[in-house]
Design a protein around this motif. Structure first.
Motif, mmCIF file in Angstrom:
data_model
loop_
_atom_site.group_PDB
_atom_site.id
_atom_site.type_symbol
_atom_site.label_atom_id
_atom_site.label_comp_id
_atom_site.label_asym_id
_atom_site.label_seq_id
_atom_site.Cartn_x
_atom_site.Cartn_y
_atom_site.Cartn_z
ATOM 1 N N TYR A 103 0.810 -1.220 0.000
ATOM 2 C CA TYR A 103 0.000 0.000 0.000
ATOM 3 C C TYR A 103 0.843 1.271 0.000
ATOM 4 O O TYR A 103 0.373 2.331 0.408
ATOM 5 N N ASN A 104 2.090 1.184 -0.411
ATOM 6 C CA ASN A 104 3.016 2.325 -0.436
ATOM 7 C C ASN A 104 3.014 3.076 0.893
ATOM 8 O O ASN A 104 3.201 4.284 0.945
ATOM 9 N N LYS A 105 2.785 2.315 1.986
ATOM 10 C CA LYS A 105 2.700 2.928 3.310
ATOM 11 C C LYS A 105 3.356 2.068 4.382
ATOM 12 O O LYS A 105 3.837 2.579 5.374
ATOM 13 N N TYR A 106 3.367 0.759 4.170
ATOM 14 C CA TYR A 106 3.828 -0.169 5.203
ATOM 15 C C TYR A 106 5.044 -0.968 4.750
ATOM 16 O O TYR A 106 5.058 -1.503 3.643
ATOM 17 N N ALA A 107 6.030 -1.056 5.625
ATOM 18 C CA ALA A 107 7.161 -1.950 5.399
ATOM 19 C C ALA A 107 6.801 -3.304 5.997
ATOM 20 O O ALA A 107 6.318 -3.385 7.126
ATOM 21 N N VAL A 108 7.012 -4.358 5.244
ATOM 22 C CA VAL A 108 6.786 -5.722 5.710
ATOM 23 C C VAL A 108 8.173 -6.313 5.925
ATOM 24 O O VAL A 108 8.894 -6.577 4.969
ATOM 25 N N VAL A 109 8.570 -6.474 7.195
ATOM 26 C CA VAL A 109 9.912 -6.965 7.499
ATOM 27 C C VAL A 109 9.815 -8.366 8.079
ATOM 28 O O VAL A 109 9.004 -8.645 8.947
ATOM 29 N N CYS A 110 10.635 -9.257 7.557
ATOM 30 C CA CYS A 110 10.518 -10.674 7.865
ATOM 31 C C CYS A 110 11.815 -11.201 8.472
ATOM 32 O O CYS A 110 12.875 -11.102 7.868
ATOM 33 N N SER A 111 11.702 -11.753 9.690
ATOM 34 C CA SER A 111 12.802 -12.536 10.259
ATOM 35 C C SER A 111 12.408 -13.995 10.043
ATOM 36 O O SER A 111 11.437 -14.283 9.362
ATOM 37 N N LYS A 112 13.118 -14.932 10.655
ATOM 38 C CA LYS A 112 12.784 -16.348 10.428
ATOM 39 C C LYS A 112 11.497 -16.780 11.131
ATOM 40 O O LYS A 112 10.862 -17.728 10.707
ATOM 41 N N SER A 113 11.102 -16.078 12.196
ATOM 42 C CA SER A 113 9.904 -16.505 12.915
ATOM 43 C C SER A 113 8.861 -15.408 13.102
ATOM 44 O O SER A 113 7.778 -15.667 13.598
ATOM 45 N N ILE A 114 9.161 -14.171 12.704
ATOM 46 C CA ILE A 114 8.234 -13.053 12.896
ATOM 47 C C ILE A 114 8.204 -12.193 11.631
ATOM 48 O O ILE A 114 9.236 -11.929 11.026
ATOM 49 N N ILE A 115 7.003 -11.776 11.261
ATOM 50 C CA ILE A 115 6.846 -10.773 10.209
ATOM 51 C C ILE A 115 6.135 -9.587 10.833
ATOM 52 O O ILE A 115 5.023 -9.716 11.347
ATOM 53 N N ASP A 116 6.798 -8.428 10.821
ATOM 54 C CA ASP A 116 6.212 -7.194 11.341
ATOM 55 C C ASP A 116 5.723 -6.345 10.176
ATOM 56 O O ASP A 116 6.404 -6.236 9.151
ATOM 57 N N ILE A 117 4.556 -5.739 10.340
ATOM 58 C CA ILE A 117 4.053 -4.751 9.389
ATOM 59 C C ILE A 117 4.228 -3.402 10.082
ATOM 60 O O ILE A 117 3.658 -3.166 11.146
ATOM 61 N N ILE A 118 5.043 -2.528 9.502
ATOM 62 C CA ILE A 118 5.408 -1.270 10.144
ATOM 63 C C ILE A 118 4.949 -0.098 9.285
ATOM 64 O O ILE A 118 5.226 -0.050 8.087
ATOM 65 N N ASP A 119 4.236 0.852 9.917
ATOM 66 C CA ASP A 119 3.872 2.092 9.236
ATOM 67 C C ASP A 119 5.157 2.896 9.045
ATOM 68 O O ASP A 119 5.825 3.257 10.019
ATOM 69 N N ILE A 120 5.532 3.154 7.810
ATOM 70 C CA ILE A 120 6.816 3.800 7.530
ATOM 71 C C ILE A 120 6.863 5.224 8.076
ATOM 72 O O ILE A 120 7.889 5.672 8.569
ATOM 73 N N ASN A 121 5.741 5.937 8.046
ATOM 74 C CA ASN A 121 5.737 7.323 8.521
ATOM 75 C C ASN A 121 5.834 7.429 10.035
ATOM 76 O O ASN A 121 6.561 8.270 10.555
ATOM 77 N N THR A 122 5.102 6.591 10.758
ATOM 78 C CA THR A 122 5.096 6.680 12.226
ATOM 79 C C THR A 122 6.138 5.764 12.875
ATOM 80 O O THR A 122 6.403 5.893 14.060
ATOM 81 N N LYS A 123 6.679 4.814 12.109
ATOM 82 C CA LYS A 123 7.653 3.818 12.587
ATOM 83 C C LYS A 123 7.052 2.864 13.618
ATOM 84 O O LYS A 123 7.755 2.203 14.355
ATOM 85 N N LYS A 124 5.744 2.771 13.677
ATOM 86 C CA LYS A 124 5.069 1.884 14.635
ATOM 87 C C LYS A 124 4.637 0.586 13.969
ATOM 88 O O LYS A 124 4.205 0.582 12.817
ATOM 89 N N ILE A 125 4.738 -0.512 14.721
ATOM 90 C CA ILE A 125 4.266 -1.807 14.246
ATOM 91 C C ILE A 125 2.743 -1.798 14.294
ATOM 92 O O ILE A 125 2.148 -1.492 15.327
ATOM 93 N N VAL A 126 2.102 -2.140 13.178
ATOM 94 C CA VAL A 126 0.639 -2.159 13.134
ATOM 95 C C VAL A 126 0.086 -3.580 13.107
ATOM 96 O O VAL A 126 -1.091 -3.786 13.369
ATOM 97 N N HIS A 127 0.941 -4.573 12.788
ATOM 98 C CA HIS A 127 0.501 -5.967 12.804
ATOM 99 C C HIS A 127 1.724 -6.881 12.899
ATOM 100 O O HIS A 127 2.788 -6.539 12.401
#
Length: 157
Positions: A103-127
């Motif tokens: 959505y040109n708004k969220y970074a989806v960052v993936c480790s081996k056991s966790i995927i965080d969805i981060i709002d790029i503007n606020t730097k907060k994890i949203v899911h």
């Protein structure tokens, strides 16, 4: 390929394990409709983003007409017209192995056991997508695009 709405000069991003080259295509010479990406012959059209220290470069992508350079422990948004200007830095909660943008708004960052969805503007994890701690399941990103996120979960053993 980066095409800014502000500037009419398209740029090509070429990623390597230790750096990213930014090629200003509008400055290149065309030969029979082809552009030569030979750095020795066309060095004036290249800039480079070189990784610092021991940071592991994961990916480089476009975000709001700027360059989003993602390392194992952070993401840095760099002005596409001035590679020395950092616009924003986001630090991940864990070391990542893959990254995408939705959505040109969220970074989806993936480790081996966790995927965080981060709002790029606020730097907060949203899911958060997470496997159970006692599980042998590993997560990875298959595809991210503007509206889709596909995750692969693999059970080991």
């Amino acid at each position: 390929m980066l095409q800014s709405k502000i500037s009419y000069s398209p740029k090509l991003i070429i990623c390597y394990p230790d750096k990213c080259d930014i090629c200003n295509i509008s400055q290149s010479k065309s030969y029979n409709g082809f552009i030569s990406l030979n750095k020795k012959k066309n060095k004036e059209m290249f800039d480079s983003i070189i990784k610092k220290d021991n940071e592991k470069l994961i990916s480089t992508m476009i975000y709001n007409n700027n360059i989003f350079v993602c390392y194992e422990d952070k993401g840095v948004i760099i002005d596409s017209n001035n590679l020395n200007e950092k616009l924003n830095t986001i630090y991940w909660k864990q070391k990542i192995v893959d990254v995408g943008i939705v959505y040109n708004k969220y970074a989806v960052v993936c480790s081996k056991s966790i995927i965080d969805i981060i709002d790029i503007n606020t730097k907060k994890i949203v899911h958060i997508f997470e496997t159970k701690k006692e599980s042998n399941r590993f997560l990875s990103l298959l595809i991210t695009n503007n509206e889709n996120l596909f995750i692969l979960a693999i059970d080991e053993g």
